[in-house]
Design an enzyme around this catalytic site. Structure first.
Site, PDB file in Angstrom:
ATOM      1  N   GLU A   1       0.956  -1.129   0.001  1.00  0.00           N
ATOM      2  CA  GLU A   1      -0.189   0.106  -0.045  1.00  0.00           C
ATOM      3  C   GLU A   1       0.791   1.393  -0.083  1.00  0.00           C
ATOM      4  O   GLU A   1       1.714   1.147   0.923  1.00  0.00           O
ATOM      5  CB  GLU A   1      -0.948  -0.123   1.175  1.00  0.00           C
ATOM      6  CG  GLU A   1      -2.079  -1.106   1.140  1.00  0.00           C
ATOM      7  CD  GLU A   1      -2.362  -1.652   2.460  1.00  0.00           C
ATOM      8  OE1 GLU A   1      -1.886  -1.282   3.610  1.00  0.00           O
ATOM      9  OE2 GLU A   1      -3.279  -2.741   2.379  1.00  0.00           O
TER      10      GLU A   1
ATOM     11  N   SER B   1      -6.189  -4.634   0.463  1.00  0.00           N
ATOM     12  CA  SER B   1      -6.752  -6.017   0.557  1.00  0.00           C
ATOM     13  C   SER B   1      -5.452  -6.747   0.811  1.00  0.00           C
ATOM     14  O   SER B   1      -5.188  -7.486  -0.194  1.00  0.00           O
ATOM     15  CB  SER B   1      -7.107  -6.154  -1.149  1.00  0.00           C
ATOM     16  OG  SER B   1      -8.200  -5.678  -1.453  1.00  0.00           O
ATOM     17  N   GLU B   2      -5.063  -6.743   2.132  1.00  0.00           N
ATOM     18  CA  GLU B   2      -3.877  -7.427   2.256  1.00  0.00           C
ATOM     19  C   GLU B   2      -4.170  -9.054   2.241  1.00  0.00           C
ATOM     20  O   GLU B   2      -3.055  -9.784   1.717  1.00  0.00           O
ATOM     21  CB  GLU B   2      -3.850  -7.417   3.684  1.00  0.00           C
ATOM     22  CG  GLU B   2      -3.149  -5.906   4.222  1.00  0.00           C
ATOM     23  CD  GLU B   2      -4.351  -4.776   4.518  1.00  0.00           C
ATOM     24  OE1 GLU B   2      -5.520  -5.387   4.720  1.00  0.00           O
ATOM     25  OE2 GLU B   2      -4.099  -3.749   4.403  1.00  0.00           O
TER      26      GLU B   2
ATOM     27  N   GLN C   1       2.337  -2.131   6.028  1.00  0.00           N
ATOM     28  CA  GLN C   1       2.791  -0.769   6.931  1.00  0.00           C
ATOM     29  C   GLN C   1       2.608  -0.877   8.220  1.00  0.00           C
ATOM     30  O   GLN C   1       3.007  -0.014   8.961  1.00  0.00           O
ATOM     31  CB  GLN C   1       1.591   0.361   6.199  1.00  0.00           C
ATOM     32  CG  GLN C   1       1.915   0.817   5.139  1.00  0.00           C
ATOM     33  CD  GLN C   1       1.041   1.986   4.576  1.00  0.00           C
ATOM     34  OE1 GLN C   1       0.078   2.413   5.505  1.00  0.00           O
ATOM     35  NE2 GLN C   1       1.274   2.469   3.226  1.00  0.00           N
TER      36      GLN C   1
ATOM     37  N   HIS D   1      -1.584  -0.986  16.377  1.00  0.00           N
ATOM     38  CA  HIS D   1      -0.479  -0.837  15.588  1.00  0.00           C
ATOM     39  C   HIS D   1       0.818  -0.999  16.339  1.00  0.00           C
ATOM     40  O   HIS D   1       1.721  -0.403  15.816  1.00  0.00           O
ATOM     41  CB  HIS D   1      -0.400   0.564  15.044  1.00  0.00           C
ATOM     42  CG  HIS D   1      -1.180   0.977  13.963  1.00  0.00           C
ATOM     43  ND1 HIS D   1      -2.738   0.529  13.869  1.00  0.00           N
ATOM     44  CD2 HIS D   1      -0.933   1.873  12.708  1.00  0.00           C
ATOM     45  CE1 HIS D   1      -3.195   0.977  12.812  1.00  0.00           C
ATOM     46  NE2 HIS D   1      -2.431   1.917  12.128  1.00  0.00           N
TER      47      HIS D   1
END
Lengths: 326, 321
Positions: free
Chosen positions: A29, A57-58, A80, A128
């Site tokens: 991405e 759309s991993e 990411q 994250h």
């Protein structure tokens, strides 16, 4: 000699391999705009056919990389956020990783999964801040966690040339490192070969990724009283068990510092293997995140759950003083 | 392009392969059971007849027909089901993972829908390599609610990737009716991404072949993906465990009605009786030889259980040391 940053080392490894091998391509991405800076300059140099911006759309683009690898390409995927590996877990672990065995060796899946800024990034909160390298070591996907710029370069080059899936974690805590290197001496680093950053005779500290730097600082602080050897496995699967055994032959005492959650983290495996098979003269210790930790947002809370230098210092002192096994 | 007799032969081969495999499951010669594709043979036969040898497919847990139709050796396929060292995958894959890269079978896949992006990636890579090869991926109606399938539709359409999505709609996702698991329509899902989609009579090999040939031409010509929804019916169990567990989800009347139209009869009616008898006899001989080959084949050596875990031969620690 020249100063090489960890970030530049990653960028340079990808650039060099794309230059050397036309089948290397980059998926991810925002990789053309290079929001992480890891892929800076690649689209300009190698064109949009080899540097593909993906939709969010991993799962699918991870599977696309597998299909491309089955057909002769060598994709690198940049994720990411470390937690995106959870979304792609099925496609990495259950698909890419299993093709070689399930097909009886008919094919290979050379895909590299790169996670820049893995672990806590300071203030990015629960979704994250994971550092899931132990999960990949557990399921048997080749897993590298380089601590230094030169190792980041060398391990990423090796991953890109490897014929199996390899996950490379670039810890947030190491991304800012800089190192004086001879550019001509940058070279691939083999998987499964650890590195002793500092020799010592009293206690072996096995440190993973960015924690190598904490271990080196603590070792220096303690140098007047305890001689600490800092062992960086560099890859967690395969793991340099021989290198660890050789270090423990010298010290007989072990502390592991590992940014995994405690239960089932790689630190537990290192302690277990040392206890089963290696020379230990005192009970070992590990410093990890707590069991099943979710990193909370506030700075004080985020820090409170990560392995700290204070915890490491205490563990080293305790193990150094501990009475020997009888 | 395959003629009527060749299509009939493929349907017959798959039918007899499945029937013999079910017998071997009952005789405990096949470990773990299979997902028979009996009744769905026309889709495998028709689609693969539109492909070249160097085109690639991905298959499903109900994949024997696809693998055979693409050209894998039935004897080595049966040996794989029987877990033998000379099976297609050296006994490492079994029924749900049969693969033969020499004929473009990139493997059957046991996670519903998971191969859709893999086939899309293979299609993308073929084009990148300057080839006009296409990829074709099979999945069942149960896969159309998997996010990864819809994500693959999006990528394939964005890139005009040379991939053909083949949905084998047999009306049931294991024991759940299509109407109870899929809102909207299957073709509508593809159309939402701008992918041309067609419903095809999946009991007629020639109808499947015609539709696939059109989709393949579109893909090779650079015009991108197509979805074919092939309407079919599974004559046998979802998995052979049903033969003993006997879950009740289809009435005998429904099964009887579903079996009324049989691809073997549909295609068989198109060729002279004598040709049909000759093909049947050939297939019988082939299957006898395949079963014999499988059962005579050597068992794999347990000491090799971790061989091929890594392509580069990396060895791992044993579980007890």
């Amino acid at each position: 000699m020249t100063i090489l940053s960890y970030l530049k080392a990653l960028n340079r490894a990808i650039t060099d391999e794309m230059e050397r091998d036309p089948t290397v391509c980059v998926f991810g991405e925002d990789v053309r705009a290079a929001v992480t800076n890891v892929t800076a300059g690649l689209v300009k140099r190698f064109g949009a056919e080899r540097v593909l911006d993906m939709p969010i759309s991993e799962q699918a683009f991870t599977g696309v990389a597998t299909g491309a690898a089955l057909s002769g390409q060598r994709p690198l995927i940049e994720y990411q956020i470390p937690a995106l590996l959870f979304l792609a877990f099925e496609q990495i672990v259950n698909q890419a990783h299993k093709f070689s065995l399930m097909t009886g060796g008919q094919t290979r899946v050379p895909v590299t999964y790169l996670v820049p800024s893995s672990g806590s990034r300071d203030g990015w909160a629960g979704q994250h801040s994971d550092h899931p390298y132990s999960l990949f070591a557990h399921v048997g996907v080749k897993t590298a966690v380089p601590a230094t710029p030169a190792d980041a370069y060398g391990l990423l080059v090796t991953a890109l040339r490897d014929d199996d899936p390899v996950v490379v974690f670039a810890p947030a805590g190491a991304m800012g490192r800089r190192e004086d290197v001879d550019p001509a001496a940058l070279a691939p680093v083999p998987l499964g070969v650890g590195r002793i950053h500092r020799p010592g005779t009293d206690v072996t500290v096995v440190a993973v990724g960015h924690l190598v730097h904490d271990a080196l600082e603590v070792a220096e602080e303690l140098s007047g009283t305890i001689s600490v050897e800092v062992f960086d496995p560099r890859t967690l699967h395969p793991f340099d068990w021989q290198g660890l055994a050789a270090s423990l032959e010298r010290t007989g005492r072990l502390v592991v510092v590992d940014d995994s959650n405690r239960s089932c983290g790689i630190g537990g495996e290192i302690l277990a293997t040392a206890a089963e098979q290696m020379r230990l003269t005192a009970p070992p210790k590990r410093v990890t995140r707590p069991d099943g930790a979710v990193l909370p947002f506030a700075e004080e809370l985020d820090r409170a759950l990560q392995p700290s230098r204070d915890q490491l210092r205490t563990a080293i002192q305790t193990v150094a003083k501990a009475g020997g096994f009888r | 392009m395959a003629d009527s007799a060749a299509l009939y032969r493929t349907v017959r081969l798959i039918r007899r392969f499945e029937e013999r495999a079910v017998e071997l499951v009952r005789a405990k010669q096949i470990f773990g059971g299979i997902h028979p594709c009996t009744g769905q043979e026309a889709i495998a036969a028709g689609t693969c007849a539109a492909l070249r040898r160097d085109d690639v497919i991905t298959s499903t847990h109900r994949g024997h027909g696809h693998v055979l139709a693409k050209g894998a050796d039935p004897a080595r396929m049966m040996a794989e089901l029987a877990g033998r060292a000379t099976g297609l995958n050296r006994g490492r894959g079994g029924s749900m993972h049969a693969a033969d890269f020499t004929v473009g079978v990139l493997g059957a896949n046991a996670i519903v829908g998971a191969a859709a992006p893999i086939a899309t990636g293979a299609a993308w890579a073929a084009r990148r390599a300057g080839s006009d090869r296409v990829a074709l991926t099979y999945f069942g109606d149960g896969a159309v609610s998997q996010g990864v399938v819809l994500e693959a539709f999006n990528l394939a359409a964005l890139w005009r990737a040379p991939v053909i999505f083949v949905c084998e709609n047999n009306g049931w996702a294991t024991t759940t009716r299509t109407a109870d698991h899929a809102a909207g329509s299957i073709t509508g899902r593809a159309e939402a991404f701008g992918i041309p989609a067609a419903r095809v009579d999946g009991m007629d090999p020639e109808a499947v072949l015609a539709a696939t040939a059109e989709a393949v031409a579109r893909a090779r010509g650079g015009a991108g993906p197509t979805l074919l929804e092939c309407l079919t019916y599974r004559f046998d169990a979802h998995h052979t465990w049903e033969h003993t567990a006997r879950p009740r989800y289809r009435t005998p009347e429904e099964v009887e009605a579903g079996r009324a139209r049989d691809p073997l009869a549909v295609q068989g009616a198109r060729i002279p009786v004598a040709d049909r008898a000759r093909i049947d006899a050939d297939v019988e001989q082939l299957m006898d030889a395949a079963v014999r080959f499988a059962l005579d084949a050597p068992l794999p050596d347990p000491a090799t259980a971790l061989d091929h875990l890594y392509a580069d031969g990396t060895r791992v620690r044993a579980g007890a040391a």
